[in-house]
Design an enzyme around this catalytic site. Structure first.
Site, PDB file in Angstrom:
ATOM      1  N   HIS A 130       0.837  -1.207   0.000  1.00 35.83           N
ATOM      2  CA  HIS A 130       0.000   0.000   0.000  1.00 35.83           C
ATOM      3  C   HIS A 130       0.872   1.258   0.000  1.00 35.83           C
ATOM      4  CE1 HIS A 130      -3.333   2.678   1.457  1.00 35.83           C
ATOM      5  NE2 HIS A 130      -2.318   3.279   2.059  1.00 35.83           N
ATOM      6  N   GLU A 131       1.907   1.263   0.820  1.00 36.66           N
ATOM      7  CA  GLU A 131       2.779   2.439   0.876  1.00 36.66           C
ATOM      8  C   GLU A 131       3.535   2.630  -0.434  1.00 36.66           C
ATOM      9  OE1 GLU A 131       2.312   4.478   3.101  1.00 36.66           O
ATOM     10  OE2 GLU A 131       1.114   3.174   4.370  1.00 36.66           O
ATOM     11  N   HIS A 134       1.383   4.369  -2.900  1.00 37.76           N
ATOM     12  CA  HIS A 134       1.409   5.824  -2.734  1.00 37.76           C
ATOM     13  C   HIS A 134       2.610   6.427  -3.461  1.00 37.76           C
ATOM     14  CE1 HIS A 134      -1.966   6.724  -0.199  1.00 37.76           C
ATOM     15  NE2 HIS A 134      -1.583   5.935   0.782  1.00 37.76           N
ATOM     16  N   GLU A 202      -6.444   7.209  -0.682  1.00 31.50           N
ATOM     17  CA  GLU A 202      -6.306   5.972   0.091  1.00 31.50           C
ATOM     18  C   GLU A 202      -6.949   4.794  -0.633  1.00 31.50           C
ATOM     19  OE1 GLU A 202      -4.501   5.265   2.769  1.00 31.50           O
ATOM     20  OE2 GLU A 202      -3.768   7.323   2.660  1.00 31.50           O
TER      21      GLU A 202
END
Length: 325
Positions: A130-131, A134, A202
């Site tokens: 997930h990071e 980003h 998100e």
């Protein structure tokens, strides 16, 4: 991800900033505010990653000091087609993580010891994916700009309160009204815009992160455990610096006062539901049980020496080979 919407929201924050400048100093104040906004964003562009990592006393690690954690991030970065980011550990009991950096070539990812201790390797992989999403989506730069503008608007709002606005342009009732708008409405509006930008990004990072790690249920399970941990384990550094809350995968603030009402993140249950639907569409149904069944590690965790349950499942290991293997 709707980049046009994001650009419009950032433009709106810039207008708010310039409007407060006008209340403080007329046309000249408005132009000064614009120059300050540009300068702050240029400074943030080059230095935001160093500032936030220093703020949380993050410790950089490598393959020697944190072999499993580092290799996990390396494998996920390769899956995403990204350069290897710098890898950090934050000595914090609350499970959480964030990414920072102005572009993929200058990115960093950081996980707390609470995350690495309490989650299974599958769940950690979902979080770090997930990071990295980003980073790939360049959200780190966008959110740096938004956070910088939001902080600047609040700062100017405080100045307007103490200085009482521009005496020449705001006498009498209108001066009082203008000062109140600068002090209350503009910072509140900036906070709403910041939340809108953060929430839309998100969901996109959840989806792309699930694609990077290969299993949406690893991330959905991790989100639930992190959210529960964040409610009972305070993150004192984040409480002192709430403007950084949007950077974390789950809001690190304790929920006292207005934190829950004005959350920087989408509802966790909605995020989990979206990931579970994605997994169903991919035909993945049993991996969540593997991740959720993994007992929280109280040993050295997947960032240091391999512990007995570092593979995630003490009963013969996981069916799914993750990037830490």
């Amino acid at each position: 991800m709707n980049m046009t919407k994001t650009a419009m929201l950032i433009a709106l924050m810039t207008v708010m900033f310039m409007s407060i400048g006008y209340l403080l100093g007329g046309g000249g104040g408005m132009m000064i505010a614009l120059v300050i906004a540009v300068a702050m964003n240029l400074f943030g562009y080059w230095n935001s990653d160093k500032m936030v990592l220093r703020m949380y006393n993050a410790q950089e690690v490598d393959e020697r000091s944190a072999p499993e954690y580092y290799r996990m991030v390396s494998g996920l970065a390769a899956n995403a087609g990204l350069p290897m980011p710098k890898v950090y550990i934050i000595h914090e009991d609350q499970p959480n993580a964030f990414a920072t950096g102005r572009n993929p070539e200058n990115a960093a990812v950081a996980a707390t010891t609470g995350l690495l201790n309490r989650l299974s390797p599958e769940e950690v992989a979902g979080v770090m994916a997930h990071e990295l999403a980003h980073v790939q989506n360049r959200d780190t730069l966008t959110m740096t700009i938004v956070a910088t503008l939001a902080g600047a608007i609040s700062m100017l709002g405080n100045f307007a309160f103490f200085l009482g606005g521009n005496r020449e342009n705001g006498n009498g009732v209108m001066g009082v009204v203008g000062t109140l708008l600068a002090m209350i409405v503009a910072p509140f509006g900036a906070m709403i815009v910041q939340m809108a930008v953060s929430r839309t990004r998100e969901y996109a990072a959840d989806k792309r992160g699930a694609e990077i790690c290969g299993n949406p249920l690893w991330l959905s399970s991790a989100l639930g455990r992190i959210a529960r941990g964040a409610k009972v384990i305070p993150n004192e550094e984040a409480e002192h610096n709430p403007a950084t809350a949007h950077m974390f995968i789950i809001n690190p603030l304790s929920g006292r006062g207005a934190d829950n009402l004005f959350s920087t993140h989408p509802d966790t249950d909605n995020r989990i539901a979206a990931l579970e639907q994605m997994a169903a569409e991919m035909g993945i149904r049993s991996a969540a049980m593997t991740a959720r069944a993994a007992a929280p590690s109280q040993n050295s965790g997947p960032w240091g020496q391999r512990s007995d349950n570092a593979g995630g499942n003490s009963n013969g290991g996981s069916r799914y080979r993750g990037p830490w293997s």
